[in-house]
Design a protein around this motif. Structure first.
Motif, short mmCIF file in Angstrom:
data_model
loop_
_atom_site.label_atom_id
_atom_site.label_comp_id
_atom_site.label_asym_id
_atom_site.label_seq_id
_atom_site.Cartn_x
_atom_site.Cartn_y
_atom_site.Cartn_z
N HIS A 114 5.29 150.63 4.50
CA HIS A 114 3.92 151.16 4.36
C HIS A 114 3.78 152.03 3.13
CE1 HIS A 114 2.67 150.49 8.85
NE2 HIS A 114 2.97 149.38 8.19
N HIS A 115 4.92 152.66 2.75
CA HIS A 115 4.86 153.59 1.61
C HIS A 115 5.97 153.24 0.64
CE1 HIS A 115 3.13 155.70 5.15
NE2 HIS A 115 2.17 155.92 4.27
N TRP A 116 5.59 152.84 -0.58
CA TRP A 116 6.60 152.48 -1.56
C TRP A 116 6.18 152.92 -2.95
CZ3 TRP A 116 5.23 148.56 -5.18
CH2 TRP A 116 4.06 147.83 -4.88
N ALA A 117 7.14 152.93 -3.86
CA ALA A 117 6.86 153.35 -5.23
C ALA A 117 7.63 152.46 -6.19
CB ALA A 117 7.28 154.80 -5.42
N CYS A 118 7.27 152.55 -7.47
CA CYS A 118 7.97 151.73 -8.48
C CYS A 118 8.26 152.57 -9.71
CB CYS A 118 7.09 150.53 -8.86
SG CYS A 118 7.74 149.63 -10.31
N ILE A 119 9.48 152.47 -10.22
CA ILE A 119 9.83 153.10 -11.51
C ILE A 119 10.30 151.99 -12.44
CG2 ILE A 119 11.34 154.72 -12.72
CD1 ILE A 119 11.43 156.48 -10.43
N ASN A 120 9.86 152.07 -13.68
CA ASN A 120 10.21 151.05 -14.67
C ASN A 120 11.04 151.70 -15.77
OD1 ASN A 120 10.21 149.12 -16.70
ND2 ASN A 120 8.11 149.56 -17.32
N PHE A 121 12.29 151.25 -15.94
CA PHE A 121 13.17 151.79 -16.98
C PHE A 121 13.26 150.86 -18.19
CE2 PHE A 121 14.84 154.13 -13.29
CZ PHE A 121 14.81 155.42 -13.80
N SER A 122 12.42 149.84 -18.23
CA SER A 122 12.52 148.87 -19.31
C SER A 122 11.43 149.10 -20.35
CB SER A 122 12.40 147.46 -18.74
OG SER A 122 12.37 146.52 -19.78
N ARG A 123 11.84 149.32 -21.59
CA ARG A 123 10.88 149.56 -22.69
C ARG A 123 9.94 148.38 -22.87
NH1 ARG A 123 14.71 151.07 -27.40
NH2 ARG A 123 14.48 148.84 -27.61
N ASN A 124 10.48 147.15 -22.60
CA ASN A 124 9.71 145.95 -22.92
C ASN A 124 8.64 145.62 -21.89
OD1 ASN A 124 11.63 145.89 -24.88
ND2 ASN A 124 12.85 144.26 -23.93
N VAL A 125 8.69 146.29 -20.74
CA VAL A 125 7.72 145.98 -19.70
C VAL A 125 6.58 147.00 -19.73
CG1 VAL A 125 7.37 145.72 -17.20
CG2 VAL A 125 9.49 144.92 -18.26
N GLN A 126 5.40 146.53 -20.04
CA GLN A 126 4.23 147.42 -20.11
C GLN A 126 3.76 147.77 -18.69
OE1 GLN A 126 3.45 148.49 -23.10
NE2 GLN A 126 4.96 147.06 -23.94
N ASP A 127 2.96 148.84 -18.59
CA ASP A 127 2.50 149.30 -17.28
C ASP A 127 1.81 148.20 -16.48
OD1 ASP A 127 3.58 151.71 -17.58
OD2 ASP A 127 1.72 152.81 -17.97
N ASN A 128 0.92 147.44 -17.17
CA ASN A 128 0.17 146.45 -16.40
C ASN A 128 1.08 145.30 -15.94
OD1 ASN A 128 0.53 145.41 -18.89
ND2 ASN A 128 -1.58 144.68 -19.21
N ALA A 129 2.13 144.99 -16.74
CA ALA A 129 3.10 143.95 -16.33
C ALA A 129 3.85 144.42 -15.09
CB ALA A 129 4.06 143.65 -17.46
N ALA A 130 4.22 145.71 -15.09
CA ALA A 130 4.93 146.28 -13.93
C ALA A 130 4.03 146.23 -12.70
CB ALA A 130 5.37 147.70 -14.23
N ARG A 131 2.75 146.62 -12.89
CA ARG A 131 1.81 146.62 -11.76
C ARG A 131 1.63 145.21 -11.20
NH1 ARG A 131 -1.37 150.63 -14.03
NH2 ARG A 131 -2.59 149.10 -15.19
N ASN A 132 1.48 144.28 -12.11
CA ASN A 132 1.27 142.89 -11.74
C ASN A 132 2.48 142.35 -10.96
OD1 ASN A 132 0.19 140.33 -11.62
ND2 ASN A 132 0.93 139.74 -13.66
N PHE A 133 3.69 142.65 -11.45
CA PHE A 133 4.90 142.19 -10.80
C PHE A 133 4.99 142.76 -9.38
CE2 PHE A 133 9.38 143.01 -9.69
CZ PHE A 133 9.85 141.70 -9.64
N CYS A 134 4.76 144.06 -9.26
CA CYS A 134 4.83 144.71 -7.95
C CYS A 134 3.84 144.07 -6.98
CB CYS A 134 4.51 146.20 -8.06
SG CYS A 134 5.88 147.13 -8.78
N HIS A 135 2.66 143.75 -7.49
CA HIS A 135 1.62 143.15 -6.66
C HIS A 135 2.09 141.79 -6.13
CE1 HIS A 135 -2.37 142.20 -5.20
NE2 HIS A 135 -2.31 141.05 -5.85
N GLU A 136 2.65 140.97 -7.04
CA GLU A 136 3.14 139.64 -6.64
C GLU A 136 4.29 139.75 -5.63
OE1 GLU A 136 2.11 136.50 -7.39
OE2 GLU A 136 0.37 137.41 -8.40
N LEU A 137 5.17 140.73 -5.86
CA LEU A 137 6.32 140.90 -4.95
C LEU A 137 5.83 141.34 -3.56
CD1 LEU A 137 9.35 140.86 -4.47
CD2 LEU A 137 9.51 143.14 -5.48
N ALA A 138 4.85 142.26 -3.54
CA ALA A 138 4.31 142.73 -2.26
C ALA A 138 3.67 141.56 -1.50
CB ALA A 138 3.28 143.84 -2.50
#
Length: 882
Positions: free
Chosen positions: A439-463
């Motif tokens: 119910h409660h999760w978070a995401c941290i991105n340590f990769s320079r090459n991944v932009q914020d919206n790419a990270a958001r998009n990936f998390c959305h697809e994974l969820a």
């Protein structure tokens, strides 16, 4: 209680052979060896002055046999183990005799000065009658009429069959390598791979068998030292001076290596490198005589050999001892051929080596047959002398293919269960049998090459994928993904954890999951992150690499969902037979299944501890959820020290604990019942340690049970699982598509318990997985204790069925999951060690005090082992190691 002496313990006898499954025939890389009827004699050998090198001992003995075989040894050709024992087929004409032997020395006598005539070395050899080696007991053992293997007789035959290859090739352990047994391949950084073969003689049901397998390993390329160093550092070394880290790297790579000098024509004298000089070649000088005359190395080489040293800014190699050092410029040294590299290989080298060793079954079988033919045992003078005959055909063995188990998925999916085909299935139209909740999760991105919206998009697809797969997964994180720099891993994790908790703690909630995006090459980042999450924050995490974030394939997301589900306490699938209570000796009463493994540090890391891991099932009747515990112990200690512990507590007096007790308690908490049966799968034990491990660990299991209640002694079955053996099974007919999988390997579920197995004990080979590439390696299961009285069919079927319950993929795996999970947990715990003892990162030893973090160290023998940081309680309960 467990018997105290090893002799009173008997491993259980085979309870008959299995009959279940479809019968078929497979071929095994075992070659029948006829037992000789010779009168074997053993003699003690003492060689003075004593030398540590078996090579020198062998050279002395070879010289002795060459000189005196016909005059003093009655024409006998003895087999020699390179140390203290000599064996003959029939008696020598004396009870004891002394020989004087002279050897020409090829290695430099390490005196001072740079010249010395080639030395002769004198040896005195005493050969003295010791015993008659008895083959009668071996014959009885093979016929199943005697329980203990006569090790001595087996060893004699082993040594006899090793004599010839030892002379022809470079022996390493039980294998032999040579540049002529297949082409050499470069592995990078000055290493190359050599092909070779493994050979060992084994007692089996069909009689003696010679097990032969193909093998490859890393050798040091016989390069000029200058070239080797250039390859090692990946640059031209004449351009800029060596840095300190360069010097350390060179010293580590070259220490102990033999080199020969090239500046003296045919005098290719050999030396062993002991280190590097701290000064450069042009700064070095040494005394040339007793009057104190000093010359520089550069001047000496010019005057004595007319040799002009080019690389005067490089250090010299130091050979010989520290008292009278000998300096050799790098450019006059070449590495001697045939030296195995035993230290740890890097990723690039491992990949290159795997490419060489990975062979399709048909090709491997052909190579094995060719090796046996090439070894020509029928004309081996030693085999002839001792009357050993080797059959040149692979053993044909009766086998059975066990059917796959039916797997249960959730009733709300279109497919409620599935029957795997050839060791695999998929999640299409299926939902996890117990979806976990996030119910409660978070995401941290340590990769320079991944932009914020790419990270958001990936998390959305994974969820979304987690939802589709049957989890109760919140579509949005508590906070938007945060991008952070790898070097700030600790700060970023703790800050983000706090921020998230500030939002959800008021509602009395916890953070269920952290999703982390990592650079593809992330060095120690992964390990640091897992250590902080699991031992500091009490948080389960799922790491994803940048390349997958960009590709975002459905198959990848589905696999990650499987991992997330078990990390948050869900179940992906269970055996239909478990739910309908149809598993013999598991379903009838509460049963706990343990898996245990010890992983040792790589060779060359002398100080790091070994790590033990134990996992145990926490659900019954399903037996699919496993809680895991880990513990550091003495370097290379195979027995698991922390299975049971007793200590004195100032307040509570005598306290008992340990991994078994803790897992039994958590089983009772989770199921409401005490286990009435224990099945213990133990990985990573070699044959030589069966007794020790059984005695120590069975005793610990019993003490742990008794510490819970005085008369609590559930029956135990103790099974050793081995992957590191050299038995390979091949299809009887490679062209019959019905008997092989797509990779040309035998079908998953193939079990063998006859002919190539133990003459009397309860063991079997099971290939439970479908091959992907190369030749499948069947797992070998050996029952060392069985109070549950399994039949062969019951244990083989249970083991095979369990292989379909591995959480991380929809395929059956090659070893039983509890053992696999223990391996994963032990591997994970390597990352928990303090940076100065861990394999990863730089060796910053001494940077932190020995009692860093105030944790007490614990001594075994005389070695203190720093305990691992403790896992948080909520992490222990789930399959965090998946």
């Amino acid at each position: 209680m467990a018997p105290a002496s090893s002799k009173s313990v008997r491993f259980p006898l085979r309870p008959g052979k299995g009959t279940y499954g479809d019968r078929c025939v497979v071929k095994a890389n075992h070659f029948f060896a006829e037992l000789p009827d010779k009168d074997l004699h053993q003699y003690d050998v003492s060689i003075t002055p004593e030398v540590t090198s078996r090579g020198v001992n062998r050279a002395v003995m070879a010289e002795l046999v060459k000189l005196y075989r016909y005059s003093q040894l009655d024409g006998r050709l003895p087999a020699y183990d390179g140390r203290k024992s000599l064996y003959t087929a029939g008696p020598l004409p004396f009870p004891s005799r002394t020989f004087e032997i002279t050897l020409q020395d090829e290695e430099e006598s390490l005196g001072g000065g740079q010249v010395a005539p080639r030395r002769e070395r004198q040896f005195r050899v005493v050969i003295k009658f010791a015993a008659r080696a008895d083959l009668h007991h071996l014959a009885m053992f093979l016929a199943g009429r005697q329980p203990d293997a006569p090790q001595e007789a087996l060893q004699v035959l082993d040594i006899v069959l090793r004599e010839l290859p030892t002379a022809r090739y470079s022996p390493v352990g039980r294998s032999f390598y040579s540049p002529n047994l297949g082409r050499r391949q470069k592995l990078g950084d000055g290493l190359e791979s050599w092909r070779g073969f493994y050979q060992s003689i084994r007692p089996t049901q069909m009689g003696l068998s010679l097990n032969i397998d193909m093998s490859s390993t890393a050798f040091i390329e016989p390069l000029p030292v200058i070239e080797f160093v250039a390859q090692l550092l990946c640059r031209d070394i004449s351009v800029r001076p060596l840095s300190d880290s360069d010097r350390v790297k060179i010293k580590k790579a070259l220490r102990g290596i033999k080199v020969e000098v090239t500046h003296r024509g045919n005098m290719r004298r050999k030396y062993r490198i002991s280190g590097l000089t701290s000064q450069t070649t042009r700064e070095l000088s040494f005394p040339v005589d007793d009057r104190g005359t000093v010359k520089t190395v550069v001047q000496y080489f010019l005057e004595t050999y007319g040799f002009n040293i080019q690389h005067t800014t490089l250090p010299c190699l130091q050979v010989g001892n520290q008292q009278r050092p000998n300096y050799l410029p790098m450019e006059v040294c070449k590495i001697v051929e045939g030296q195995r590299y035993s230290k740890r290989l890097n990723e690039k080298q491992i990949t290159a080596l795997l490419k060489v060793t990975c062979q399709r079954p048909q090709q491997r079988e052909k190579d094995i047959l060719q090796t046996v033919h090439h070894n020509a045992y029928y004309e081996d003078p030693y085999a002839q002398e001792f009357g050993i005959k080797i059959d040149e055909r692979l053993a044909s063995v009766e086998a059975r293919v066990l059917p796959p188990p039916r797997l249960k998925y959730h009733d709300s999916g279109r497919e409620k269960d599935v029957l795997p085909r050839i060791g695999q299935w998929n999640m299409m139209n299926k939902k996890m049998v117990n979806g976990g909740r996030v119910h409660h999760w978070a995401c941290i991105n340590f990769s320079r090459n991944v932009q914020d919206n790419a990270a958001r998009n990936f998390c959305h697809e994974l969820a979304l994928m987690c939802q589709v797969s049957g989890m109760d997964f919140a579509p949005e994180p508590v906070l938007p993904p945060l991008t952070a720099r790898p070097e700030h891993v600790e700060r970023a994790l703790k800050a983000r954890y706090q921020d998230a908790m500030n939002i959800i703690r008021p509602q009395g909630r916890e953070l269920d999951l952290l999703i982390v995006i990592l650079p593809d090459n992330n060095g120690s980042l992964y390990g640091d992150l897992k250590r902080i999450c699991e031992t500091d924050l009490g948080l389960v995490s799922q790491c994803c690499l940048t390349k997958h974030v960009f590709k975002m394939s459905k198959q990848y997301l589905a696999n990650v969902a499987l991992k997330i589900n078990v990390k948050v306490g869900g179940r992906n699938t269970v055996l239909v037979d478990a739910l309908s209570r149809r598993i013999p000796l598991v379903s009838d009463r509460p049963t706990i299944i343990f898996g245990a493994d010890v992983t040792h540090p790589h060779p060359g890391e002398d100080s790091s501890p070994s790590i033990a891991a134990v996992v145990a099932s926490q659900d019954w009747p399903e037996v699919t959820k496993y809680a895991g515990l880990v513990s550091a112990q003495a370097h290379r200690q195979e027995l698991i020290q922390d299975l049971f512990k007793v200590w004195q507590d100032p307040q509570r007096g005598t306290v008992t604990g340990g991994m078994i007790k803790e897992l039994l308690i958590s089983f009772k908490r989770a199921t409401g019942q005490k286990p009435q049966r224990i099945i213990f799968y133990r990985d990573g034990v070699s044959e030589g340690q069966f007794y020790q491990v059984l005695l120590y660990e069975l005793d610990a299991i019993r003490k742990a049970c008794a510490s819970l209640e005085p008369n609590y002694q559930p029956p135990v079955t103790f099974v050793v699982v081995q992957k590191r053996h050299h038995t390979r099974l091949f299809a009887n007919n490679h062209n019959d598509q019905r008997t092989v999988d797509r990779s040309g390997n035998i079908l998953p579920g193939t079990v063998v318990d006859s002919k190539i197995c133990h003459p009397t004990e309860f063991d079997f080979y099971l290939c439970s997985h479908a091959g992907i590439q190369g030749t499948s390696r069947p797992a070998h299961y050996h029952v060392l204790w069985d109070e549950n009285k399994f039949t062969a069919d019951e244990l083989q079927t249970l083991t095979n069925n369990l292989c379909y319950t591995y959480a991380r993929c929809t395929r059956s795996v090659s070893i039983v999951p509890p053992a696999y999970y223990a391996h994963l947990a032990a591997f994970r715990a390597r990352f928990y060690m303090e940076p100065d003892t861990s394999d990863s990162g730089s060796m910053a030893s001494g940077a932190r005090g020995p009692q860093q973090g105030g944790r007490s160290t614990r001594a075994f023998g005389n070695v203190a082992v720093r305990p691992l940081p403790a896992l948080k309680e909520n992490v222990k309960r789930v399959m965090f190691y998946c």
